[in-house]
Scaffold this motif. Structure first.
Motif, mmCIF file in Angstrom:
data_model
loop_
_atom_site.group_PDB
_atom_site.id
_atom_site.type_symbol
_atom_site.label_atom_id
_atom_site.label_comp_id
_atom_site.label_asym_id
_atom_site.label_seq_id
_atom_site.Cartn_x
_atom_site.Cartn_y
_atom_site.Cartn_z
ATOM 1 N N PHE A 53 0.822 -1.211 0.000
ATOM 2 C CA PHE A 53 0.000 0.000 0.000
ATOM 3 C C PHE A 53 0.858 1.264 0.000
ATOM 4 N N GLY A 88 8.829 0.460 8.998
ATOM 5 C CA GLY A 88 7.484 -0.095 8.803
ATOM 6 C C GLY A 88 6.792 0.329 7.524
ATOM 7 N N THR A 89 7.560 0.730 6.516
ATOM 8 C CA THR A 89 6.914 1.193 5.283
ATOM 9 C C THR A 89 6.851 0.097 4.210
ATOM 10 N N GLY A 90 7.425 -1.070 4.522
ATOM 11 C CA GLY A 90 7.266 -2.216 3.621
ATOM 12 C C GLY A 90 8.536 -2.738 2.952
ATOM 13 N N LYS A 91 9.694 -2.352 3.431
ATOM 14 C CA LYS A 91 10.942 -2.797 2.763
ATOM 15 C C LYS A 91 11.139 -4.311 2.905
ATOM 16 N N ASN A 92 10.990 -4.820 4.119
ATOM 17 C CA ASN A 92 11.116 -6.270 4.308
ATOM 18 C C ASN A 92 9.982 -7.013 3.600
ATOM 19 N N PHE A 93 8.822 -6.410 3.666
ATOM 20 C CA PHE A 93 7.625 -7.005 3.065
ATOM 21 C C PHE A 93 7.817 -7.171 1.544
ATOM 22 N N ASN A 191 17.285 2.481 6.548
ATOM 23 C CA ASN A 191 16.487 3.659 6.904
ATOM 24 C C ASN A 191 17.169 4.926 6.410
ATOM 25 N N LYS A 303 4.084 -1.221 11.094
ATOM 26 C CA LYS A 303 4.862 -2.233 11.805
ATOM 27 C C LYS A 303 4.181 -2.881 13.005
#
Ligand SMILES: Nc1ncnc2c1ncn2[C@@H]1O[C@H](COP(=O)(O)OP(=O)(O)OP(=O)(O)O)[C@@H](O)[C@H]1O
Length: 312
Positions: A53, A88-93, A191, A303
């Motif tokens: 998103f 928590g903005t989606g990098k790992n995701f 980050n 996150k």
């Protein structure tokens, strides 16, 4: 037809089909490295558009980078992606989605390797050991599967000495000690530059411009100050940037209230529960938002959504 030639042809064909079916059969039960398997670009795009998103830039660049790389039969160097943004903005995701599109078992695949700086390389006095281990690990794994994927999380906390150890693998060499690294994929997460990306997003918001109108070129200058010229950034120290070894810098924008709500809904669906808008609002409202006056962006992105949802 001459009977001997026909016999040889039939023999060869049966050996070949026997071999192929044996391999196919084997790969049904055990994981096989299929570096030559084409990427299903539309499936990757759809996955990102549906699950990720508020990150129109990341979606666009990742699809472009991976499609180009996987369509190239003879890449001159491995693909290196550097993902930047707030927590928590989606990098790992995203790394997980990319991994799954390259190797179906995703992060659980034998051909996908995740390193977390503070977990795998915590002690400065052991840098030499880490360098040796990492080089051996990468060499062994790329020898076993040319299309191996290596993900380095918390890159901004990684000692430059450790990055130095992987530098030769990212370069334009045809082979190093008989191993070619050109089909491998390296993904770096950090980050670094997150605060400057946030500032650009905020400038757009304050000017009444749409988030989706932010273009890559609006962030390139920002990233160049925050990451490329920042002498405290591990990436700068390592010389990866100077030597043009990073193919794509991918910015992740800070997430807004509406995106947090989308994360809550997605998590509820993933848990097999019906979406309860009342709970969605309550979870989203529990999150903290900044800047202090306008309260637009979530401090932790999405996150802590999962753990907060446990209370409902
Ligand atoms: N843009 C997003 N779209 C959908 N879900 C997201 C998004 N960002 C975060 N999430 C959800 O939040 C969880 C945590 O995000 P993730 O670990 O990817 O953050 P990160 O950017 O890697 O953070 P950090 O820099 O702190 O490591 C993800 O597993 C995912 O469920």
């Amino acid at each position: 037809f001459e009977p001997i030639t026909v016999g040889i042809a039939i023999g060869a064909a049966s050996v070949l089909t026997g071999y192929l079916s044996y391999k196919d059969l084997y790969c049904r039960f055990a994981e096989c490295c299929r570096s030559e398997r084409p990427l299903n670009a539309s499936a990757l795009k759809q996955d990102l558009e549906e699950k990720l998103f508020g990150q129109h830039l990341a979606t666009e660049v990742i699809v472009k980078a991976l499609t180009g790389f996987k369509n190239n039969k003879n890449p001159k160097k491995p693909l290196t992606l550097s993902l930047h943004g707030w927590a928590g903005t989606g990098k790992n995701f995203v790394s997980q989605i990319v991994a799954e599109n390259l190797h179906p078992k995703g992060l659980k695949s034998n051909f996908v390797h995740l390193f977390v700086s503070t977990l795998h390389f915590p002690h400065e006095q052991h840098i030499k050991l880490y360098q040796d281990q990492l080089q051996r690990w990468i060499r062994g794994n790329v020898s076993a599967c040319a299309g191996s994927v290596f993900i380095f999380d918390e890159m901004d906390k990684l000692h430059p000495g450790v990055i130095d150890a992987i530098k030769p693998f990212l370069d334009y060499y045809e082979q190093i000690d008989g191993v070619s690294y050109r089909k491998a994929i390296f993904i770096f997460l950090s980050n670094a530059g997150g605060d400057l990306i946030t500032k650009t997003a905020l400038d757009f918001w304050r000017a009444g411009r749409k988030r989706e109108d932010i273009q890559l070129k609006d962030l390139e200058a920002v990233l160049s100050v925050g990451v490329f010229n920042n002498k405290h950034s591990g990436l700068w120290h390592s010389g990866l940037i100077d030597r043009n070894l990073i193919d794509y810098f991918i910015p992740f924008l800070p997430l807004e209230y509406r995106h947090v709500k989308m994360c809550v809904r997605a998590e509820m669906k993933a848990r097999g529960s019906a979406v309860d808008e009342d709970v969605v609002t309550r979870v989203a409202e529990e999150m903290t938002f900044f800047p202090k006056d306008e309260k637009i962006y979530s401090d932790k992105g999405c996150k802590t959504v999962q753990s907060r949802l446990d209370f409902y």
